[in-house]
Scaffold this active site. Sequence first.
Site, PDB file in Angstrom:
ATOM      1  NE  ARG A  25      -3.870   2.460   0.635  1.00  0.00           N
ATOM      2  CZ  ARG A  25      -4.913   2.501   1.422  1.00  0.00           C
ATOM      3  NH1 ARG A  25      -5.320   1.377   2.006  1.00  0.00           N
ATOM      4  NH2 ARG A  25      -5.497   3.470   1.389  1.00  0.00           N
ATOM      5  NE  ARG A  81      -7.406   2.791  -1.992  1.00  0.00           N
ATOM      6  CZ  ARG A  81      -8.238   3.923  -1.734  1.00  0.00           C
ATOM      7  NH1 ARG A  81      -9.070   3.590  -0.921  1.00  0.00           N
ATOM      8  NH2 ARG A  81      -8.315   4.931  -2.255  1.00  0.00           N
ATOM      9  CG  ASP A  98      -8.769   0.641   1.949  1.00  0.00           C
ATOM     10  OD1 ASP A  98      -8.147   1.291   2.874  1.00  0.00           O
ATOM     11  OD2 ASP A  98     -10.051   1.276   1.711  1.00  0.00           O
ATOM     12  CG  ASP A 109     -11.286   1.146   5.697  1.00  0.00           C
ATOM     13  OD1 ASP A 109     -10.482   1.801   6.074  1.00  0.00           O
ATOM     14  OD2 ASP A 109     -11.573   1.059   4.479  1.00  0.00           O
TER      15      ASP A 109
END
Length: 185
Positions: free
Chosen positions: A88, A97, A100, A102
């Site tokens: 990344r 990217r 990712d 989250d």
Amino acid sequence: MHRETVFIGFGSNVGDRVDFCDRAVTLLSLLPHSQVVGVSLLYESEPVNDHAQPGDGWFLNGVVQLETDITPKGLLAILREIERSLGRDEENRSGPRTIDLDILFYGQRIINEPDLVVPHPRMHQRRFVLMPLSELDPLFLHPSLQRTSSQLLAEVEKQPEVRLLFPQPSTRYGSRQACSQPPGS
């Protein structure tokens, strides 16, 4: 400390997207004091250009359900390290990217700190998050909106386009693809 149910969204729009997603899920499955209890199917989605410039490549997205006693800040640090290890670009986090990661939910906690906001502040506006989340737990209640993941999915706009990846890669995690096997194994 007791284990919390945590949902982690993942996505990739650069290079071998399936491989990056697979490696991220594999690394999450190796976390200490944690257990992956669910992994969604993969969904393909158009890039969202709200506050970011993710490029033109479509994303592969999914959600991991994890039971863990790692603290929210500790988990965030681990997710950032996984992202770095998978290439990344830290200098351009809003650009294209390789991966990712989250934190969508950390149990029913509401966290609002400068570097960590949970529940994820835009997840209720994103079909590419709500579709795999609803697949894993359609009745999970958003702690601040007081709506289930399936209710949020029913209310979200249809654009940008999100579609189930077909065919799905081979599975290791039930409905998920496996890590690539080395030749001759």
